[in-house]
Design a protein around this motif. Structure first.
Motif, PDB file in Angstrom:
ATOM      1  N   UNK A   1       0.833  -1.324  -0.399  1.00  0.00           N
ATOM      2  CA  UNK A   1       0.293   0.252  -0.010  1.00  0.00           C
ATOM      3  C   UNK A   1       1.037   1.339   0.080  1.00  0.00           C
ATOM      4  N   UNK A   2       0.141   2.438  -0.758  1.00  0.00           N
ATOM      5  CA  UNK A   2       1.774   3.564  -0.613  1.00  0.00           C
ATOM      6  C   UNK A   2       0.587   4.212   1.100  1.00  0.00           C
ATOM      7  N   UNK A   3       2.038   5.312   0.787  1.00  0.00           N
ATOM      8  CA  UNK A   3       2.499   5.580   2.451  1.00  0.00           C
ATOM      9  C   UNK A   3       0.817   7.032   2.152  1.00  0.00           C
TER      10      UNK A   3
ATOM     11  N   UNK B   1       7.457   3.170   6.325  1.00  0.00           N
ATOM     12  CA  UNK B   1       8.198   3.249   7.601  1.00  0.00           C
ATOM     13  C   UNK B   1       6.454   4.390   8.166  1.00  0.00           C
ATOM     14  N   UNK B   2       6.363   4.992   7.123  1.00  0.00           N
ATOM     15  CA  UNK B   2       5.103   5.937   7.402  1.00  0.00           C
ATOM     16  C   UNK B   2       4.194   5.306   7.561  1.00  0.00           C
ATOM     17  N   UNK B   3       3.754   3.802   6.577  1.00  0.00           N
ATOM     18  CA  UNK B   3       2.324   4.447   6.973  1.00  0.00           C
ATOM     19  C   UNK B   3       2.578   2.806   8.567  1.00  0.00           C
ATOM     20  N   UNK B   4       3.270   2.274   8.785  1.00  0.00           N
ATOM     21  CA  UNK B   4       3.368   2.084  10.132  1.00  0.00           C
ATOM     22  C   UNK B   4       3.382   2.641  10.926  1.00  0.00           C
ATOM     23  N   UNK B   5       3.462   3.949  11.206  1.00  0.00           N
ATOM     24  CA  UNK B   5       3.638   4.897  11.999  1.00  0.00           C
ATOM     25  C   UNK B   5       2.123   5.083  11.616  1.00  0.00           C
TER      26      UNK B   5
END
Lengths: 174, 174, 174, 174, 174, 174, 174, 174
Positions: A106-108, H120-124
């Protein structure tokens, strides 16, 4: 009956033999859920209506299983602001690698919490872990569950030492 | 200016350096088009409104480019009853295999006409071929285009025979 | 009987159990078609004669299914100026990844509209969508078809809610 | 100048930086060759005319390099009854896995002798080995070539022992 | 009985059900062959003795089939100066991708002519094509063989047109 | 009974049908071993206690088999200073590629000696080779073992030459 | 100077920039080694002579690095009865997947202890672990080494907490 | 400063340039976090102590990033009863496919919520969504965040329509 807080959806009823493990695990932890079939491609309006209304209905976590070009989890995550868990269903031609990539990459901005191919049991456990973040009773049950897992492994190991490899294999075949 | 009959959409403006080849080719064949950025995940409402209204607006073919968990083409095809062409954009981690599988492995009922990874030029040509089915002038132009392709190859081959491998390589480097 | 406007070709009669879904779907939409076996490798002359004459014979879309080093769709697209739809047939050793890459990764200039591995039904639907671009009756039928898809999913979902997971699984096994 | 007995073809002039190694190796063994650019997709007529006439022109082995949906070697092998050697060219998106599968996975009846991705030197050596089957002079040269390969490895190994790892690495960087 | 000019080797007798197709095809073309089991790993001395002596014994082409870490063809090619054809045998865990990469990705200097996974028939045909380079009778037989391939496809296609898809499928199942 | 010097562990008793080949081979070489089930994920404490105490208990080599996200070998290697051999177990969805990558791609500092997917027999042989480094009797047995491997291949090859392909295949089927 | 007990071999001097890490690590543990270039394909006689004589020369472990169709480790393991460690070198076209499969997928009977792609440091550590099985001083050094690894990680983590993410990243860039 | 409720861990400081996006996003939502480096392989004791004590320290979600044989997330999930989010870090040899499989393919009982390679952004964001399940203020912020995402896409699309493809590309390059 309690109001559902987890919603299980799947792209096709052919996914049900895998997805039924979600149901079993949520039942074990007494987490109220609803279960539906909806397709990002074949019933897109129903899917987006569902995704937009889920929060208001009291749904806290959505579990979505789909195979192939598995867009269901991503399409729901586009609308639903709380966690969406994606289960890549093993496909007949690419063994679920297609489903996995379609769900996990999935995209950011729009995450989907992806579990293993056909990992329906773990999807339910992850939903329970999420609900347990602010529910100390569920936390206790999860800690207890971990002990059970551990004990099962230890018992099997002890049995293997006790009866030996050949007898153990014989018992497994039965 | 003519009313657009092809609509080019892409999931992110970072896809534009690839998608610009669609524009170039449609211009060469004088096919009127519109071009937009929309995301199945970040702007889902705009995307489904677009997909539902495109037919009435006179759009005959939609070209959708996206990378990673590339759901854009599939999500549009869920609503739009005419051809949707999908371009898997090369991704930074999986080289576009994720994009390709997410686009091509659509379930029965909802096809997406998939071209090569980063195959924006071919997506435009496919759109033109589709429009040419009932447009003899476009058919002629496509037949002419094929001749040009062939002539270009033949000319290069003749030049290679004429000047030899080393000189040809020198010219290529310039 | 009407003149064929879609031509279905396949590389080997072993592809027929997959390709028969094209026939079924084209019949449902009353689209006249012809069906043939031809091989880019074993009957190359027949294949190129076919590809060169198809336009004059009135063929508007060609659907080509092949497995392994699946060159059939590409070889036909080299000659035919209108849309060629490629179906990657699942192969015994590489599960159709070889077929998929051989069909979808066409070079700039010669597109093949690729569908999913073994996606014969979607190939037919894509052909119908292409024909529908300038045929409002086919457009209506496709819109109707989409409603049927949606209704089927909704009915299944309602049944699942009504009878529950266990009974639904029992019915599926029958 | 002797009549060409090996024909080197490539799908695009962008393959020339790889294919030039064929030329170099055939020159080292004084095997007369011709070299051309032709495309199974963009110049299909020229390609099939070439493939049908090559035997009569005295060509004994054809080496074909192509990338992506690399149909060139297979399309030529459909017509030419003597050995066709295929070189999968490394592609920008799938690193040549697409080229490899498109070339090597030929159906029963029409073989293509496939070498490594970008393996142009080995394609030429394989052509020479084929010609050497009934040419004792070429056999001698190939046996001599093997000795050279071996000696080069041995010399490098001896140098490494003599000067040590660090100095060897310094020399390599120069 | 004539002296063998093709040598068929395989890494294990478990490869024989695949490799037997080599035998069948060489028999059809009356090409004398020998067949042996030898392993690059389990019988390395026998393998290298074989590879070193094959030329003197009159062997002109070696066909080597192996699966997994399939080193047999490469190890033989290290010694034998004439063509070595490699057949990647489908493996139980990686479907023959391991065998394919182990055989086809040879380093510059030592080619192996690789055919499709389990492509034993094509390996034999390639050997015959190699022998035909200087044997006009074999050339004629190969040209005749190509005609047969073509006729078989045409007959099947005609039968399909004649009896229709359903009856053809019924006959296939018998 | 001698004190165990090899410890065989596996992540689940479902791995036992593969892992039993370790036992068989260690028995053939009279190497004393212990065998246990433990999971890096479900019984992590038992696993780390085991890994920390193994050296003191006299264990010299650990063989660990696991599938999917196969962390067992790596987690043990984090504690145990002597060789850890990892067996990637074939998984139901990704055929063991996931297991292989999870085991072999260890970071610098903590090696795991990885064998083939499902390569339990070779894991045992590798353990024996390691023990043989300072045990001349085991060395002799390994040299003898290699001769047996070689003889078995030679006998099979001789039988194939003697009775021919067809009879050999008949015997194999029995 | 002590007699070498580890032998490092590589298929080409182009592998040296990777393989040099073996040397560095063996030096750190004061393990005497020799280092050579030899090719299973280009210098097969030297390779088999080496493999057959290594045991008598006192070599206890062989480390072999190779890329592509990486047969070196397997070919040496065919002769050498003690542990052979294989390092799959990253290849230019397939990133070392080809090297990995060629090395790790060895058939039953002949194991190769495989480490990560380009895992030269771990190959050396594995060799040292093997030698440590009967060498308590090496065991102590390995235990000490593990502590160092751990301390390095802890120090870095403490620094990160102390100076924060931004300053840490700045230091890394320097 | 508030007590951390999210803990970010990574296997190596080389993962920090990717993992810093977690920090940025958690800061944007004012979610208190801690950040550490720890390795499942190089500092296993610290890792298991951390995982066992995290719940008591008040940690509600753990985000773990690692590459290659990426065991960190799984090893922590073995102890921690609340959600563990895994980030597969792109690896130098296998582009993160190894990391992805090592993290996502967890066995039944111990889920890891996996996001995209380098996601990493999506993990957050996923951690924030989890915390938002019982935090209506965070829910509001997430809904607001979705609107921002949507607006950004719409603005870019409008700009593209306004200034055209060429000017847009020029601006992107600046």
């Amino acid at each position: 009956m309690k109001k559902s807080i987890v919603s299980i959806v799947m792209g096709s009823d052919s996914d049900l033999p895998v997805m039924k493990d979600c149901v079993k695990t949520l039942n074990e932890f007494s987490v109220p859920y609803e279960i539906q079939i909806m397709s990002a491609h074949r019933s897109p309006n129903e899917t987006s209506v569902f995704a937009k209304q889920a929060l208001k209905k009291g749904i806290k976590v959505i579990i979505a299983g789909a195979g192939g070009a598995a867009h269901l989890a991503g399409v729901i995550a586009a609308h639903f602001p709380l966690p969406v868990i994606g289960i890549p269903i093993k496909s007949s031609t690419l063994s679920g690698v297609d489903s996995l990539y379609s769900i996990v990459q999935m995209p950011p901005g729009i995450p989907v919490a992806t579990v293993a191919i056909n990992g329906a049991k773990n999807a339910a456990l992850l939903a329970i872990q999420i609900l347990a973040v602010d529910d100390t009773k569920l936390q206790k049950n999860l800690i207890e569950y971990k002990k059970c897992l551990s004990n099962t492994v230890i018992k099997k190991s002890n049995k293997l030492k006790e009866i030996g490899v050949e007898k153990y294999l014989e018992l497994m075949e039965k």
